[in-house]
Design a protein around this motif. Structure first.
Motif, PDB file in Angstrom:
ATOM      1  N   ALA A   1       0.828  -1.210   0.000  1.00 33.90           N
ATOM      2  CA  ALA A   1       0.000   0.000   0.000  1.00 33.90           C
ATOM      3  C   ALA A   1       0.861   1.259   0.000  1.00 33.90           C
ATOM      4  N   TRP A   2       1.906   1.265   0.804  1.00 36.42           N
ATOM      5  CA  TRP A   2       2.776   2.438   0.913  1.00 36.42           C
ATOM      6  C   TRP A   2       3.566   2.686  -0.362  1.00 36.42           C
ATOM      7  N   ASN A   3       3.859   1.628  -1.097  1.00 35.43           N
ATOM      8  CA  ASN A   3       4.675   1.742  -2.301  1.00 35.43           C
ATOM      9  C   ASN A   3       3.967   2.542  -3.403  1.00 35.43           C
ATOM     10  N   LYS A   4       2.649   2.712  -3.256  1.00 34.41           N
ATOM     11  CA  LYS A   4       1.872   3.434  -4.276  1.00 34.41           C
ATOM     12  C   LYS A   4       1.754   4.930  -3.973  1.00 34.41           C
ATOM     13  N   LYS A   5       2.379   5.378  -2.894  1.00 35.27           N
ATOM     14  CA  LYS A   5       2.197   6.760  -2.457  1.00 35.27           C
ATOM     15  C   LYS A   5       3.390   7.646  -2.847  1.00 35.27           C
ATOM     16  N   ASP A   6       3.092   8.935  -3.088  1.00 38.81           N
ATOM     17  CA  ASP A   6       4.173   9.884  -3.362  1.00 38.81           C
ATOM     18  C   ASP A   6       4.783  10.316  -2.025  1.00 38.81           C
ATOM     19  N   ALA A   7       5.792  11.196  -2.086  1.00 39.37           N
ATOM     20  CA  ALA A   7       6.542  11.566  -0.885  1.00 39.37           C
ATOM     21  C   ALA A   7       5.656  12.160   0.211  1.00 39.37           C
ATOM     22  N   ALA A   8       4.770  13.062  -0.168  1.00 36.20           N
ATOM     23  CA  ALA A   8       3.913  13.711   0.824  1.00 36.20           C
ATOM     24  C   ALA A   8       2.945  12.720   1.457  1.00 36.20           C
ATOM     25  N   GLU A   9       2.372  11.841   0.624  1.00 41.46           N
ATOM     26  CA  GLU A   9       1.445  10.842   1.143  1.00 41.46           C
ATOM     27  C   GLU A   9       2.167   9.853   2.055  1.00 41.46           C
ATOM     28  N   LEU A  10       3.376   9.476   1.647  1.00 37.25           N
ATOM     29  CA  LEU A  10       4.160   8.526   2.422  1.00 37.25           C
ATOM     30  C   LEU A  10       4.538   9.120   3.774  1.00 37.25           C
ATOM     31  N   LYS A  11       4.924  10.381   3.772  1.00 38.73           N
ATOM     32  CA  LYS A  11       5.277  11.052   5.027  1.00 38.73           C
ATOM     33  C   LYS A  11       4.070  11.066   5.979  1.00 38.73           C
ATOM     34  N   ALA A  12       2.891  11.228   5.410  1.00 42.07           N
ATOM     35  CA  ALA A  12       1.681  11.275   6.223  1.00 42.07           C
ATOM     36  C   ALA A  12       1.391   9.924   6.878  1.00 42.07           C
ATOM     37  N   VAL A  13       1.526   8.844   6.125  1.00 41.26           N
ATOM     38  CA  VAL A  13       1.201   7.528   6.688  1.00 41.26           C
ATOM     39  C   VAL A  13       2.305   6.988   7.587  1.00 41.26           C
ATOM     40  N   MET A  14       3.528   7.507   7.440  1.00 37.45           N
ATOM     41  CA  MET A  14       4.618   7.063   8.307  1.00 37.45           C
ATOM     42  C   MET A  14       4.660   7.833   9.617  1.00 37.45           C
ATOM     43  N   ALA A  15       3.845   8.845   9.725  1.00 40.39           N
ATOM     44  CA  ALA A  15       3.837   9.656  10.943  1.00 40.39           C
ATOM     45  C   ALA A  15       3.468   8.818  12.156  1.00 40.39           C
ATOM     46  N   ASN A  16       4.146   9.109  13.276  1.00 42.49           N
ATOM     47  CA  ASN A  16       3.918   8.332  14.491  1.00 42.49           C
ATOM     48  C   ASN A  16       2.685   8.856  15.237  1.00 42.49           C
ATOM     49  N   ILE A  17       1.520   8.611  14.643  1.00 39.46           N
ATOM     50  CA  ILE A  17       0.268   9.023  15.258  1.00 39.46           C
ATOM     51  C   ILE A  17      -0.641   7.803  15.374  1.00 39.46           C
ATOM     52  N   GLU A  18      -1.652   7.910  16.206  1.00 36.50           N
ATOM     53  CA  GLU A  18      -2.513   6.768  16.509  1.00 36.50           C
ATOM     54  C   GLU A  18      -3.152   6.170  15.264  1.00 36.50           C
ATOM     55  N   ALA A  19      -3.519   7.008  14.309  1.00 36.77           N
ATOM     56  CA  ALA A  19      -4.183   6.516  13.091  1.00 36.77           C
ATOM     57  C   ALA A  19      -3.294   5.572  12.289  1.00 36.77           C
ATOM     58  N   ASN A  20      -1.986   5.728  12.421  1.00 32.31           N
ATOM     59  CA  ASN A  20      -1.043   4.906  11.651  1.00 32.31           C
ATOM     60  C   ASN A  20      -0.416   3.790  12.488  1.00 32.31           C
ATOM     61  N   LYS A  21      -0.756   3.729  13.759  1.00 23.88           N
ATOM     62  CA  LYS A  21      -0.083   2.817  14.682  1.00 23.88           C
ATOM     63  C   LYS A  21      -0.187   1.355  14.254  1.00 23.88           C
ATOM     64  N   ALA A  22      -1.353   0.930  13.820  1.00 27.27           N
ATOM     65  CA  ALA A  22      -1.544  -0.482  13.464  1.00 27.27           C
ATOM     66  C   ALA A  22      -0.597  -0.913  12.355  1.00 27.27           C
ATOM     67  N   ASN A  23      -0.484  -0.079  11.292  1.00 24.43           N
ATOM     68  CA  ASN A  23       0.392  -0.430  10.182  1.00 24.43           C
ATOM     69  C   ASN A  23       1.861  -0.344  10.575  1.00 24.43           C
ATOM     70  N   ARG A  24       2.212   0.675  11.349  1.00 12.12           N
ATOM     71  CA  ARG A  24       3.595   0.785  11.817  1.00 12.12           C
ATOM     72  C   ARG A  24       3.970  -0.419  12.680  1.00 12.12           C
ATOM     73  N   ASP A  25       3.043  -0.850  13.536  1.00 12.70           N
ATOM     74  CA  ASP A  25       3.311  -1.998  14.403  1.00 12.70           C
ATOM     75  C   ASP A  25       3.544  -3.273  13.596  1.00 12.70           C
ATOM     76  N   LYS A  26       2.853  -3.405  12.474  1.00 15.62           N
ATOM     77  CA  LYS A  26       3.051  -4.578  11.620  1.00 15.62           C
ATOM     78  C   LYS A  26       4.467  -4.596  11.046  1.00 15.62           C
ATOM     79  N   LEU A  27       4.997  -3.421  10.744  1.00 13.27           N
ATOM     80  CA  LEU A  27       6.363  -3.336  10.220  1.00 13.27           C
ATOM     81  C   LEU A  27       7.395  -3.473  11.335  1.00 13.27           C
ATOM     82  N   ILE A  28       7.096  -2.921  12.476  1.00 14.40           N
ATOM     83  CA  ILE A  28       7.992  -3.059  13.632  1.00 14.40           C
ATOM     84  C   ILE A  28       8.135  -4.531  14.017  1.00 14.40           C
TER      85      ILE A  28
END
Length: 263
Positions: A193-220
């Motif tokens: 999913a992340w591979n389809k995003k441009d730099a600004a979109e990617l920066k948004a989803v990589m942000a360490n906020i609650e909305a992104n926590k589930a996906n970040r945790d999967k990578l962690i």
């Protein structure tokens, strides 16, 4: 009434002692099996419990033990003891044989396999002996994996053809591999999913906020370290995302890029 009971006991004991063979099924006339089947209630034994759960060869072995080369019994209590002891012994033997067979099948596998019908493979061995090993291939986490992740599980359990000492070792290897591939599949879906995003979109989803926590945790869970990224400046984060944007092919690629940028 007392005479009738005594006659039943005498008849049952005579039938057991007069048996001419052990028998291989309850319809074998004149056999121990025939005698026990016809007189089970009088003897006080149960042919529908543990005995019935035995495989054919083990049932026959019970009858051979009770037949005891034609040696006579003094009482029905002796017959009952002989039967119950033989059932317990054969039940234990059958379990031990199943364990031995299952372990041999896993250790003798010549390849990991890509489906359960691959003859001589780890997949076939696990599929055929799942109950004995204590694993589940038809429901649950393994069954829910995609095909490439299932194959990866089998490769891990095959372990280069190295032998296992016990079925507990096989079970642990399988469960650990399933857990690892479950994490990997979840992480790969995030990367896709992340591979389809441009730099600004990617920066948004990589942000360490609650909305992104589930996906970040999967990578962690598969070893991605966001700590240095999270502590970087906004400019540094955007620069990193420019390098990553639409170019995160794999989890390893993400790890390497983050390490290369942030050291």
């Amino acid at each position: 009434k007392a005479k009738e009971e005594a006659d039943k006991i005498e008849t049952a004991l005579k039938a057991v002692n007069d048996a001419s063979s052990a028998g291989t099924q309850n319809s074998d006339s004149g056999s121990t099996w025939d005698a026990l089947n016809d007189n089970a209630t009088v003897i006080g034994i149960n042919l529908s419990g543990d005995f019935d759960g035995l495989g054919g060869a083990y049932k026959t072995a019970v009858m051979k033990a009770v037949y005891n080369n034609g040696t006579d019994y003094a009482t029905l209590a002796d017959v009952k003891i002989a039967f119950n002891n033989a059932v317990a012994e054969q039940k234990a033997k059958e379990e031990a044989d199943k364990i031995e067979t299952a372990l041999k099948a896993v250790n003798d596998a010549s390849s990991a396999g890509t489906q359960n019908s691959d003859s001589g493979s780890t997949w076939e061995a696990l599929n055929d002996n799942a109950t004995v090993i204590g694993i589940d291939l038809t429901t649950g986490d393994f069954n829910n994996l995609g095909s490439i992740y299932k194959t990866a599980v089998m490769i891990a359990v095959y372990n280069g053809g190295n032998d296992y000492t016990t079925l507990a070792d096989v079970k642990n290897a399988f469960n650990n591999a399933v857990a690892a591939q479950k994490d990997k599949e979840a992480a790969d879906k995030v990367i896709e999913a992340w591979n389809k995003k441009d730099a600004a979109e990617l920066k948004a989803v990589m942000a360490n906020i609650e909305a992104n926590k589930a996906n970040r945790d999967k990578l962690i869970a598969v070893g991605v370290d966001f700590s240095k990224y999270d502590n970087a400046s906004e400019v540094e984060k955007y620069t990193a995302c420019q390098s990553l944007a639409k170019n995160i092919a794999t989890v390893d690629a993400l790890k390497k890029t983050l390490n290369a940028i942030f050291g």
